[in-house]
Design a protein around this motif. Structure first.
Motif, PDB file in Angstrom:
ATOM      1  N   TYR A  18       0.807  -1.221   0.000  1.00 55.68           N
ATOM      2  CA  TYR A  18       0.000   0.000   0.000  1.00 55.68           C
ATOM      3  C   TYR A  18       0.841   1.272   0.000  1.00 55.68           C
ATOM      4  O   TYR A  18       0.279   2.372   0.029  1.00 55.68           O
ATOM      5  CB  TYR A  18      -0.932   0.004   1.213  1.00 55.68           C
ATOM      6  CG  TYR A  18      -2.103  -0.926   1.072  1.00 55.68           C
ATOM      7  CD1 TYR A  18      -3.344  -0.470   0.641  1.00 55.68           C
ATOM      8  CD2 TYR A  18      -1.966  -2.284   1.348  1.00 55.68           C
ATOM      9  CE1 TYR A  18      -4.421  -1.333   0.499  1.00 55.68           C
ATOM     10  CE2 TYR A  18      -3.029  -3.161   1.208  1.00 55.68           C
ATOM     11  CZ  TYR A  18      -4.252  -2.680   0.788  1.00 55.68           C
ATOM     12  OH  TYR A  18      -5.317  -3.543   0.631  1.00 55.68           O
TER      13      TYR A  18
ATOM     14  N   ALA B 139      -5.699   3.175   0.566  1.00 55.59           N
ATOM     15  CA  ALA B 139      -6.270   1.988   1.215  1.00 55.59           C
ATOM     16  C   ALA B 139      -7.784   2.062   1.068  1.00 55.59           C
ATOM     17  O   ALA B 139      -8.524   2.211   2.054  1.00 55.59           O
ATOM     18  CB  ALA B 139      -5.846   1.930   2.676  1.00 55.59           C
TER      19      ALA B 139
ATOM     20  N   ALA C  86      -3.914  -1.689  -4.734  1.00 58.59           N
ATOM     21  CA  ALA C  86      -2.763  -2.202  -3.992  1.00 58.59           C
ATOM     22  C   ALA C  86      -2.946  -3.675  -3.647  1.00 58.59           C
ATOM     23  O   ALA C  86      -2.011  -4.476  -3.799  1.00 58.59           O
ATOM     24  CB  ALA C  86      -2.549  -1.386  -2.720  1.00 58.59           C
TER      25      ALA C  86
END
Length: 230
Positions: free
Chosen positions: A22, A27, A37
């Motif tokens: 990440y 996120a 990611a």
């Protein structure tokens, strides 16, 4: 007292691999949609270390169930989740979402098809020696250290273990096998740490192909010589 490396790896080693994916990425995982990611982590890990996925799911879920308190964090006995752009209160739910995506991918056999890397982390995870080579020998300081690109390549082959040189050659062929458009190869060398232009008259892909050919003729100074013939 900080945790010893063996114990850290047993508890958090693969969790750390997932979180590292990440770096520089949002996120923004949702229950029905993994983030870019996480897709990069899944794609790379399925094709290189598929057994690690179950370990990642277990470590992440256990960590989310028993988040560390301040005392244990201060003692270094827990993995401190780096800043991923989420409020501290949202970290636990986010980790459960990640664990659920990993579990679903394993149980349903959702293997991402091979593709070009999609994130900075994935470029370096897939081409580690090429990243070392380009970032170490072709940074912005390269013109001050070497008279030209060929001299930098010669320095690399002269000072690097032959096994790593062979690994670099393999990674070059793997990158070229992606058959990207030219902007894709320009992005690849940039993501992998190259901060100078390829030598004239080469394009990025042309120079990578030239490097593969050059290393193909590299003769390591080790091992037995040719067998004697009558």
């Amino acid at each position: 007292m900080s945790m010893k490396p063996l114990e850290f790896d047993r508890r958090y080693g693969e969790l750390d691999q997932v979180i590292s994916a990440y770096a520089g990425m949002p996120a923004d995982d949702e229950p029905d949609e993994p983030s870019e990611a996480l897709r990069a982590y899944l794609r790379h890990t399925w094709h290189t270390r598929p057994w690690a996925l179950a370990t990642a799911e277990r470590q992440i879920r256990e960590y989310a169930r028993t988040p560390p308190g301040r005392l244990r964090l201060s003692l270094g006995e827990f993995y401190p989740v780096p800043d991923v752009g989420l409020a501290q209160s949202a970290i636990q739910d986010w980790l459960f979402v990640i664990a659920d995506h990993l579990k679903r991918s394993i149980e349903e056999g959702e293997v991402p098809p091979p593709a070009a890397p999609g994130t900075h982390w994935e470029w370096h995870a897939r081409f580690p020696e090429l990243g070392q080579f380009l970032g170490g020998w072709f940074s912005q300081d390269m013109p001050d250290e070497f008279p030209d690109h060929d001299a930098a390549v010669h320095n690399y082959t002269a000072t690097t273990d032959p096994h790593l040189v062979a690994r670099l050659k393999g990674e070059l062929h793997e990158l070229l096998a992606l058959t990207l458009e030219e902007p894709g190869y320009a992005l690849a060398v940039t993501e992998l740490g190259m901060e100078v232009d390829p030598p004239q008259p080469y394009s990025p892909s042309g120079w990578l192909a030239h490097l593969a050919d050059t290393l193909g003729g590299f003769k390591a100074d080790y091992g037995p010589g040719p067998a004697a013939t009558d």
